[in-house]
Enzyme design. Sequence first.
Site, PDB file in Angstrom:
ATOM      1  N   GLU A  45       0.839  -1.188   0.000  1.00 52.88           N
ATOM      2  CA  GLU A  45       0.000   0.000   0.000  1.00 52.88           C
ATOM      3  C   GLU A  45       0.882   1.248   0.000  1.00 52.88           C
ATOM      4  OE1 GLU A  45      -3.819   1.784   2.538  1.00 52.88           O
ATOM      5  OE2 GLU A  45      -2.795  -0.038   3.194  1.00 52.88           O
ATOM      6  N   ASN A 192     -12.383  -1.609  -0.997  1.00 55.42           N
ATOM      7  CA  ASN A 192     -11.606  -2.164   0.107  1.00 55.42           C
ATOM      8  C   ASN A 192     -12.211  -1.707   1.434  1.00 55.42           C
ATOM      9  OD1 ASN A 192      -9.010  -3.061   1.607  1.00 55.42           O
ATOM     10  ND2 ASN A 192      -9.250  -0.912   2.176  1.00 55.42           N
ATOM     11  N   GLU A 193     -12.410  -2.645   2.338  1.00 55.81           N
ATOM     12  CA  GLU A 193     -12.949  -2.335   3.664  1.00 55.81           C
ATOM     13  C   GLU A 193     -14.105  -1.334   3.545  1.00 55.81           C
ATOM     14  OE1 GLU A 193      -9.925  -1.406   6.557  1.00 55.81           O
ATOM     15  OE2 GLU A 193      -9.053  -3.418   6.424  1.00 55.81           O
ATOM     16  N   TYR A 260      -6.434  -9.168  11.614  1.00 58.99           N
ATOM     17  CA  TYR A 260      -5.086  -8.926  12.123  1.00 58.99           C
ATOM     18  C   TYR A 260      -4.947  -9.534  13.521  1.00 58.99           C
ATOM     19  CZ  TYR A 260      -4.117  -5.652   8.332  1.00 58.99           C
ATOM     20  OH  TYR A 260      -3.907  -5.097   7.092  1.00 58.99           O
ATOM     21  N   GLU A 316      -5.847  -9.259   3.678  1.00 56.01           N
ATOM     22  CA  GLU A 316      -5.059  -8.557   4.702  1.00 56.01           C
ATOM     23  C   GLU A 316      -5.006  -9.433   5.939  1.00 56.01           C
ATOM     24  OE1 GLU A 316      -5.750  -4.414   5.541  1.00 56.01           O
ATOM     25  OE2 GLU A 316      -6.365  -3.983   3.472  1.00 56.01           O
ATOM     26  N   GLN A 365       2.474  -6.035   5.547  1.00 60.96           N
ATOM     27  CA  GLN A 365       2.699  -5.685   4.157  1.00 60.96           C
ATOM     28  C   GLN A 365       4.135  -6.012   3.780  1.00 60.96           C
ATOM     29  OE1 GLN A 365       1.371  -1.737   3.058  1.00 60.96           O
ATOM     30  NE2 GLN A 365      -0.564  -1.988   4.111  1.00 60.96           N
TER      31      GLN A 365
END
Length: 512
Positions: A45, A192-193, A260, A316, A365
């Site tokens: 990103e 995204n999201e 996460y 992610e 990432q």
Amino acid sequence: MKSKSPFLLLLLFVYNVHAQNTASLVIQSKSDHTVSRHIYGHFSEHLGRCIYDGFWVAPGLDVPKKDRIRLDIVEALKKIKIPNLRWPGGCFADEYHWRDGIGPRDQRPKMVNTNWGGVTEDNSFGTHEFLDLCELLHCEPYVSANVGSGTVEEMAKWVEYLNFDGVSPQSTIRTQNGHPAPFKVSFWGVGNESWGCGGNMTPAFYADQYRRYATYARDYPGAPLKRIASGANSFDYNWTETVMKQVPVNDMWGLSLHYYTIMNGWNDKGSATSFDEKQYFATMKNCLLMDSLVTKHSAIMDKYDSRKKVALVVDEWGIWTNVEPGTNPGFLYQQNSLRDALIAGTTLNIFNNHSDRVRMAELAQTINVLQALILTNKEKMLLTPTYHVFDLYKVHQDAAYLPITLNSPAYKSGNEEIPAVNVSASRDSSGAVHISFVNLNPKEKITVSTSLDGVQWKGVTGQILTSAKFTDINTFEQPDKIHIVPFSGAKKQGDKLVVELPAESVVVLELK
């Protein structure tokens, strides 16, 4: 009641200790699907020092470069056979307007990166630079389109710009920018999201938006799209239910999921390098939640897609800690310890074991951000323990998945416990079987006795990643403190494979 003799108590103690440190595993030879190489994908990103000062460096930096793409990083990622790279975000994707990143660089408009540090983005790294990078990496691009602040027309014309092989307004501009041939980008994220930074939408509203955007993201000749819907945040099963109910299965290739691993909570995610065993245990317990998440989201998808046509795309994932002291909090720069390697190995085992539904994933990432594979400091570069896990596990890419049944001893902390061992297995095109083991117990070695049902093999070799402490890291002064070394703790006993897994280790075996 007659008391037990001291000798009998000693025998019971020895038996219990032995039982606690023994695992049993059965691997079956029958396979009905492969472990997609795209599970081993990565995410880059416009965030902190991932793109700028990561992949894309200053012209004067004294490192091998092609244009401004850093080639030592390219070579490192090629070694682990990176299959795909997701770009430009993340939250950044839904404020990114692709036309700002094409054409002569000195004429590209600047913008504010409002999500990550409020820094100025000069757009010198745009569409062509990203696709040049993917070509150097020999990987497939995964483009996330702007649904949050963008328009249907904007996405439609980006697809045309990249994929149409003919005369049109967008292909003409592409030719003027030096690339007459279409890029033929297959993987497209439609937002995204969208439940958060991508627009704060409800699932029903997003499902309608997805159908609208996907309609105009055309399949041009020779370039069919694999459209990926913006999926759930962690435990939001209602999001998955709503999107699967409202979007026809044939209209999407995949549905994403973000999760996460954090140690404490979002307000204090804990240190990347300073933590005790209680905190280590809590982190590993949260890491293992990925298995139940994938299981439950997959079960919802099965209701609407029993043939598993739609991939679950975990685009992610990784551990998220507090930033390193003294660094920009908006840049999400964190160190990477042996603990993080164990998280990577465990998560990849989970994905392998759910590879009938999980067919794509991206670690967050790639460079200098979150659970990075690579850290840089000007000309210096180091490979993190997580990088080495991907190097070990590349043997699973596009291999036949082998079902397993595992009985693991518990790793206990206070009144809580988690399985100490996790495993996955596959068979490659040459017939070699690869088994990846993770022992999460930081103090005890564990012996695994494995039966291989229908698998013919004569010998075993292996490699291991471990270190003295779970807080150990690679530094620019000591970049190889944690690295892969040969493993000799596996042997054939009759028709069984017996493996002695050291504490806090990742082991990959090859049976031929």
